[in-house]
Design an enzyme around this catalytic site. Structure first.
Site, PDB file in Angstrom:
ATOM      1  N   ASP A  49       0.836  -1.203   0.000  1.00  0.00           N
ATOM      2  CA  ASP A  49       0.000   0.000   0.000  1.00  0.00           C
ATOM      3  C   ASP A  49       0.874   1.258   0.000  1.00  0.00           C
ATOM      4  OD1 ASP A  49      -2.589  -1.025  -0.009  1.00  0.00           O
ATOM      5  OD2 ASP A  49      -2.715  -1.134   2.173  1.00  0.00           O
ATOM      6  N   VAL A  50       1.907   1.240   0.833  1.00  0.00           N
ATOM      7  CA  VAL A  50       2.796   2.401   0.920  1.00  0.00           C
ATOM      8  C   VAL A  50       3.491   2.630  -0.417  1.00  0.00           C
ATOM      9  CG1 VAL A  50       4.918   3.272   1.990  1.00  0.00           C
ATOM     10  CG2 VAL A  50       3.123   2.227   3.421  1.00  0.00           C
TER      11      VAL A  50
END
Lengths: 370, 370
Positions: free
Chosen positions: A158-159
């Site tokens: 996600d990051v």
């Protein structure tokens, strides 16, 4: 039109770089509005505010509208297409809607830039933990004798996806500055993970070697690095990448004679990083005695005088304790309604020595026009 | 002037976006030139080529020079400052050298953009594994009954740092396009980790709540998600974020009556995500029987008909096996001298449906002028 981690992180990152970012949500908020962690009332602020939501939506305006109504849809369209020469940008993880498709918006503003974030390559739903399960990392994470799989805690995909998103938006804006051309961009969380796993070699090994990567527990792959326990139960991560690091580690642990005897007996040469990795279990057993016989403070004091890379394992409480962050140039006091006053980080890169910060997250719907 | 992961990933990412990237190394290569994984000769290519180095340096030219000589230093300076209007960019993780400092280069080319990547905030050395140890994640990763710490395998901070680096270079280039102004940027790996941990709430919780995050093993925090074992030993990650996902999971596992009885007896309401998280151990025990009584194929077949997010855990070999990547739009055949022919990923974002690819890594020193 963003929720959860990747898409909001993109908006936050662009806000840190100076963009005017508006998060649009359905009335009452999206599915992440009450996502844990929540405040527990410990500091006098109300209990139940999402630390997650407020953290990821710092520095953005918040508009809510009925996205199922023609008025709401028209409002979102106008916000995108009438947002001035540097605007005309839509980032969303809620794509697949005709009324805010690239084609629809490009008909209203030809130079529009749209970025649609999806889960699977084929557009199927997917989140960090399912993508990671499919990719191999949980199979080789954790103690080598552990039979199960180990998920990562940090939603690393996600990051990475959020950072790729802010990069490609910035690149598309620059291209538009030069050519007047808009952009239709699509980014799948699964593709982020596959691309990184390919670049780092994890997906190349099974194609060109006899097999893919196997687990090595806490040992760093291909070099000498592992964790040790001290006499008072502290844990220290050690990384000895170079011959100098390794020599210092041997010296400080008083194992020079034993290591030399081992080199002779095993006919190996520890000036080679590969040899240090291959013989790591024996080396670790030799070094471990010194760590076990010294307190964490003694170990840190001794390591400080060497070239060895080391770090005591800390909890999040340790990191935040004792005001350690208050003198840190990356942190500024933030007053976040519903959460309280605390130290929050800005953009990690410093431009001419300056980190960029945003204000707090707006309360849901605060910038909705009456 | 880049080695290891973050700085080379920055260059690769910019190369994927069309930049002309030159990696400069000392003669014989930097410390990462033989970094594992290496080819094992299995496919007929020579053994001992670094899959890691070639993977991270795709699409770049390679120049080597004696960086300790005045000629070598002057060559690097000229490569930066005489590289045309879109050039004038230096990214390095080998900073702290006067001859290639921002001040030195800016005296030669006022609009130069420099990015220095460092380890610790204070410029001290630090690598992904030491930064991660200091930050809290290994303390809460892995089985909750495991006494030790668990390092991540994916160097997630290096990856995030490389992506931030490519973002800030792109943003600085755009600013220079508009204003003519160069940029002196510094990015610490530790600050990348601190910023993300702050944004995601991990460093906020201990400041505003009674304590920081505790480990939850493979369970996703704050919602319902965990892994199950099937009758043939397969493992499946399940994430049920919404009430619909959860209802489908209850239906498919045939536990509707038991779950309803539990709701009554415990006086909880499983339409709340928080309740599902708090009661996750009991729910998992209920659901686990169905998984244990079905094969992986049966489980996947059944889940396919529902809204539940799921993914079978796979190894890297599984992902690469059976030519599964050959039809994938993110992958292209790459002929990498020293490694062989395999499928390599491009830029995960697709622009107008197109992923950007680079060629292979140049052999060390190939673009050095004679």
């Amino acid at each position: 039109m963003s929720s959860f981690v990747a898409s909001p992180l993109c908006g936050l990152t662009l806000a840190q770089l100076g963009a005017d970012v508006i998060r649009v949500d359905p009335i009452g908020g999206a599915a992440d509005i009450k996502r844990w962690p929540l405040t527990d009332g410990h500091n006098g602020a109300p209990a139940g505010t999402s630390i997650y939501w407020t953290g990821l939506n710092k520095g953005k305006r918040s508009v809510t509208t009925d996205l199922k109504s023609a008025e709401g849809q028209s409002l979102v369209q106008r916000m995108v297409v009438e947002s001035g020469p540097g605007g005309g940008i839509l980032v969303t993880n809620a794509g697949g809607r005709d009324w805010m498709s690239h084609a629809t918006l490009a008909a209203l503003r030809p130079d529009v830039i749209t970025l649609e974030l999806v889960g699977g390559t084929d557009g199927s739903p997917g989140v960090d933990y399912t993508v990671n399960a499919g990719l191999g990392f949980p199979m080789i994470t954790g103690p080598t004798q552990h039979a199960g799989v180990v998920n990562h805690v940090l939603p690393a995909w996600d990051v990475a996806c959020g950072l790729y998103a802010s990069l490609v938006i910035t690149a598309a804006v620059r291209r538009r500055d030069q050519t007047g051309q808009g952009a239709r961009i699509r980014l799948a969380l699964e593709d982020v993970a596959l691309s990184i796993a390919s670049t780092l070699g994890y997906l190349t090994e099974p194609q060109v070697n006899s097999h893919g990567r196997r687990g090595t527990g806490n040992d760093v792959y291909g070099t000498y690095g592992t964790d040790f326990v001290t006499s008072d139960g502290g844990r220290i991560m050690i990384v000895a990448l170079t011959q100098r690091h390794f020599g210092d580690l041997v010296d400080i642990t008083g194992t020079a004679e034993a290591v030399a005897a081992l080199e002779n007996a095993l006919k190996v040469d520890f000036s080679s990083e590969a040899a240090r990795f291959i013989q790591r279990d024996t080396l670790t057993a030799l070094f471990a005695r010194w760590f076990a016989e010294h307190t964490t403070a003694e170990v840190e004091q001794a390591l400080k005088t060497t070239s060895v890379l080391y770090q005591r394992y800390r909890t999040f409480d340790d990191v935040a304790a004792g005001g350690g962050l208050s003198a840190h140039p990356l942190f500024e006091t933030l007053e976040q309604p519903g959460v309280g006053t605390f130290l929050a980080a800005g953009m990690p890169a410093a431009f001419d020595g300056e980190h960029y910060f945003t204000g707090p997250a707006e309360e849901l719907g605060s910038s909705t026009s009456p």
